[in-house]
Motif scaffolding. Structure first.
Motif, PDB file in Angstrom:
ATOM      1  N   ILE A 102       0.383  -0.984  -0.115  1.00 39.73           N
ATOM      2  CA  ILE A 102       0.008  -0.394  -0.131  1.00 39.73           C
ATOM      3  C   ILE A 102       1.001   0.985   0.237  1.00 39.73           C
ATOM      4  O   ILE A 102       0.165   2.108  -0.643  1.00 39.73           O
ATOM      5  CB  ILE A 102      -1.319  -0.116   1.112  1.00 39.73           C
ATOM      6  N   GLN A 103       2.184   1.353   0.500  1.00 35.66           N
ATOM      7  CA  GLN A 103       2.759   2.543   0.604  1.00 35.66           C
ATOM      8  C   GLN A 103       4.147   2.016   1.695  1.00 35.66           C
ATOM      9  O   GLN A 103       4.012   1.307   2.321  1.00 35.66           O
ATOM     10  CB  GLN A 103       2.666   3.875   1.327  1.00 35.66           C
ATOM     11  N   PRO A 104       5.057   2.529   1.701  1.00 35.09           N
ATOM     12  CA  PRO A 104       5.421   3.779   0.543  1.00 35.09           C
ATOM     13  C   PRO A 104       5.944   2.762  -1.455  1.00 35.09           C
ATOM     14  O   PRO A 104       5.509   3.630  -2.002  1.00 35.09           O
ATOM     15  CB  PRO A 104       6.499   4.488   0.451  1.00 35.09           C
ATOM     16  N   ALA A 105       5.998   1.842  -0.950  1.00 37.04           N
ATOM     17  CA  ALA A 105       5.311   0.673  -1.885  1.00 37.04           C
ATOM     18  C   ALA A 105       4.612   1.123  -2.761  1.00 37.04           C
ATOM     19  O   ALA A 105       3.721   0.742  -2.242  1.00 37.04           O
ATOM     20  CB  ALA A 105       6.622  -0.476  -2.055  1.00 37.04           C
ATOM     21  N   MET A 106       4.040   0.836  -4.052  1.00 35.78           N
ATOM     22  CA  MET A 106       2.026   0.795  -4.144  1.00 35.78           C
ATOM     23  C   MET A 106       2.893  -0.075  -5.528  1.00 35.78           C
ATOM     24  O   MET A 106       2.788   0.116  -6.900  1.00 35.78           O
ATOM     25  CB  MET A 106       2.150   2.348  -4.946  1.00 35.78           C
ATOM     26  N   ASP A 107       2.418  -1.224  -5.165  1.00 40.57           N
ATOM     27  CA  ASP A 107       2.191  -2.371  -6.035  1.00 40.57           C
ATOM     28  C   ASP A 107       2.145  -4.136  -6.068  1.00 40.57           C
ATOM     29  O   ASP A 107       1.188  -3.847  -5.206  1.00 40.57           O
ATOM     30  CB  ASP A 107       4.196  -3.013  -6.818  1.00 40.57           C
ATOM     31  N   ILE A 108       1.160  -4.528  -6.292  1.00 39.04           N
ATOM     32  CA  ILE A 108       1.520  -5.835  -6.708  1.00 39.04           C
ATOM     33  C   ILE A 108       2.295  -7.727  -6.690  1.00 39.04           C
ATOM     34  O   ILE A 108       3.034  -6.614  -7.773  1.00 39.04           O
ATOM     35  CB  ILE A 108       0.098  -5.972  -6.960  1.00 39.04           C
ATOM     36  N   ARG A 109       2.211  -8.299  -5.817  1.00 41.65           N
ATOM     37  CA  ARG A 109       3.618  -9.229  -6.475  1.00 41.65           C
ATOM     38  C   ARG A 109       2.401 -10.254  -5.943  1.00 41.65           C
ATOM     39  O   ARG A 109       2.082 -10.789  -5.565  1.00 41.65           O
ATOM     40  CB  ARG A 109       5.032  -9.024  -5.323  1.00 41.65           C
ATOM     41  N   LEU A 110       3.285 -11.112  -6.722  1.00 40.32           N
ATOM     42  CA  LEU A 110       2.973 -12.441  -7.348  1.00 40.32           C
ATOM     43  C   LEU A 110       3.535 -13.373  -7.690  1.00 40.32           C
ATOM     44  O   LEU A 110       4.840 -13.732  -7.994  1.00 40.32           O
ATOM     45  CB  LEU A 110       1.850 -12.239  -8.113  1.00 40.32           C
TER      46      LEU A 110
ATOM     47  N   VAL B  85       5.904  -8.711 -10.780  1.00 34.22           N
ATOM     48  CA  VAL B  85       5.548  -7.393 -10.029  1.00 34.22           C
ATOM     49  C   VAL B  85       4.532  -6.409 -11.606  1.00 34.22           C
ATOM     50  O   VAL B  85       4.961  -6.309 -11.932  1.00 34.22           O
ATOM     51  CB  VAL B  85       6.839  -6.758  -8.886  1.00 34.22           C
ATOM     52  N   PHE B  86       3.209  -5.843 -10.260  1.00 36.38           N
ATOM     53  CA  PHE B  86       2.877  -5.126 -11.084  1.00 36.38           C
ATOM     54  C   PHE B  86       3.352  -3.656 -10.120  1.00 36.38           C
ATOM     55  O   PHE B  86       2.775  -3.811  -9.339  1.00 36.38           O
ATOM     56  CB  PHE B  86       1.431  -4.972 -11.193  1.00 36.38           C
ATOM     57  N   ASP B  87       3.684  -2.550 -11.164  1.00 34.13           N
ATOM     58  CA  ASP B  87       3.644  -1.680 -10.144  1.00 34.13           C
ATOM     59  C   ASP B  87       2.225  -0.726 -10.649  1.00 34.13           C
ATOM     60  O   ASP B  87       2.509   0.209 -11.776  1.00 34.13           O
ATOM     61  CB  ASP B  87       5.472  -0.651 -10.801  1.00 34.13           C
TER      62      ASP B  87
END
Ligand code: BG6
Length: 494
Positions: free
Chosen positions: A382-390, A409-411
């Motif tokens: 959610i923060q500070p990195a804003m990504d979704i990792r599978l 990774v989806f940034d």
């Protein structure tokens, strides 16, 4: 924006910290983005005497420090500032409200129509009742279709005080006029949870007890209590973070699919989750919760002092600055799946994340056995990195068949770098009259219900499960032990 009616925004507590850091920057950025109504006025209310000119200069100073867009030119700032007026106001005095009424009526005349009124309460909770009663007495918010009130947390301090506060507000405002703010709901990546879950068909079939082994929610901060020691002493992490921000994130992860994006549809689904959370009895608190208080240590190579040495903190304080807990949800989707949550100040790094751990493979085809396999995980930062990792297993390149973990990774910002702040999103919604991202009375009461018994258990035994942890760590060891009982571990990004 042309489709927003002329609006008057009344900020009570306009000289406070929140107004300085978040509210004025949010209005300013909305203004720069062309999102404010064509006709609007910000009435800044404060106890001290001040002039428009001086107050505007103070706003300019703060914008330069806290706004994501700095002031490009004096001229552009003056255009914005011409909408701001400062009014000296004493919440306890009826004369102040009479003066306010005159100001509101005069502004309506200048706008050529009755403007919408947005009352923004950035004041101590003890003032809410007087303020709300006076608003009613003078009929300042008499038009339910046009007048709204935004209330900051803390919304009460336990379940019964929240119920009383709701009752009190309902004497002046209808539920649809009341906007209870939780700024986490305005965060881009928190809203993206709904987009991710219900905008895709791939993940939702797996999003239940049959495939998910456990869920973790972490909201860690590097900062300590800063200059809020006295406030924090009465609050602690459970009330400051778990009852609101963490509960809201949990509802987004666990809710059923809403049939539409209609405000009450979404809020009903979220309320269902809060109702389903199995209540922890005071006797069970020891088993399901861990408290911590930071000791001195080093955060990002900077030595920092312990909580007990902070200004405004009692030398024998037992206020918690860290909480870890395990919840279960009693419904079909989540039966038996542990939801671990933790939050703390002065932790190793700022990190808010959700980790969905899938069940391990049922049988290992590979000679090294199941131990060498990492279960699939989906990490939503959610923060500070804003990504979704599978995370999943792949073959190690080479002649032998061995495996290694890999990650897709989806940034969130790979497509755009412009991100509104949470307060911009929420204030715009309030101006537009969309309460979807705000908390309804029942949600707040349910969320308090979840934590109230724990609060009681901790009050009855001041040292129950209270551990010191070194500043700059990931919290007390007991927090790791809470997960280890079921073979789980906290997943941190570092
Ligand atoms: C506030 C809490 O609601 O949230 C603070 O009162 C905390 O103690 C803050 O620091 C964290 O917000 P954010 O947006 O920085 O994660």
């Amino acid at each position: 924006v042309k489709n927003i009616k002329p609006s008057i925004i009344l900020i009570f507590g306009a000289t406070g910290d929140l107004a300085k850091r978040k509210l004025f920057p949010a209005f300013y950025n909305l203004y720069l983005d062309g999102r404010m109504p064509e006709k609007f006025k910000i009435m800044a209310l404060g106890r001290a005497e001040n002039s428009d000119e001086k107050f505007r200069a103070y706003v300019a100073e703060n914008l330069n420090e806290f706004s994501r867009n700095k002031i490009p030119s004096q001229e552009s700032f003056e255009q914005f500032a011409s909408h701001i007026t400062y009014l000296q106001n004493n919440i306890d005095e009826e004369a102040s409200y009479q003066n306010l009424k005159v100001q509101l009526d005069t502004t309506d005349i200048a706008f050529g129509e009755r403007a919408n009124r947005l009352f923004y309460l950035s004041i101590a909770p003890s003032f809410i009742s007087t303020l709300s009663n006076n608003i009613k007495k003078l009929g300042l918010a008499a038009n339910p279709d046009q007048d709204r009130i935004i209330i900051e947390k803390p919304f009460g301090y336990n379940k019964s005080s929240a119920i009383l506060l709701n009752q009190l507000l309902s004497q002046t405002f209808r539920e649809e006029q009341i906007y209870r703010i939780d700024h986490y709901l305005g965060k881009e990546t928190v809203q993206n949870i709904l987009a991710f879950r219900f905008g895709n068909s791939m993940f939702e079939p797996l999003w239940n007890r049959n495939f998910i082994d456990s869920v973790q929610i972490t909201v860690a901060e590097e900062v300590g209590v800063e200059n809020r020691g006295a406030f924090y002493e009465d609050t602690g992490a459970l009330k400051d973070m778990v009852q609101n921000h963490i509960m809201q994130i949990l509802t987004m992860v666990a809710m059923e699919a809403p049939t539409s994006l209609q405000a009450d549809e979404i809020r009903n689904r979220k309320a269902d989750v809060l109702k389903a959370i199995r209540r922890i009895t005071p006797q069970e608190a020891e088993h399901y919760t861990v408290r911590g208080q930071y000791d001195h240590g080093t955060v990002k190579e900077k030595p920092v002092s312990g909580y007990l040495q902070e200004k405004g903190v009692a030398e024998n304080s037992t206020t918690e600055t860290f909480v870890a807990m395990k919840f279960y949800l009693d419904n079909w989707r989540w039966q038996g799946v542990p939801f671990y949550v933790r939050t703390g100040k002065r932790m190793q790094e700022k990190q808010s994340s959700i980790v969905i751990s899938f069940r391990p493979v049922p049988h290992s085809t590979f000679s090294f056995g199941k131990e060498g396999m990492m279960p699939n995980r989906l990490i939503i930062n959610i923060q500070p990195a804003m990504d979704i990792r599978l995370q999943f297993m792949t073959k190690k390149p080479g002649l032998s068949l061995s495996l290694r973990p890999a990650e897709m990774v989806f940034d969130y910002f790979s497509c755009s770098t412009k991100s509104p702040e949470a307060y911009e999103t929420l204030i715009l919604d309030a101006l537009l009259g969309d309460p979807t991202l705000f908390m309804r009375s029942d949600q707040v009461e349910e969320a308090w219900d979840v934590v109230t018994t724990i609060q009681e258990a901790w009050e009855n035994d001041k040292f129950l499960n209270l551990h010191k942890y070194e500043a700059g760590s990931w919290g007390p060891e007991a927090s790791d032990a809470l997960l280890a009982r079921q073979g789980h571990t906290w997943i941190s990004n570092t």
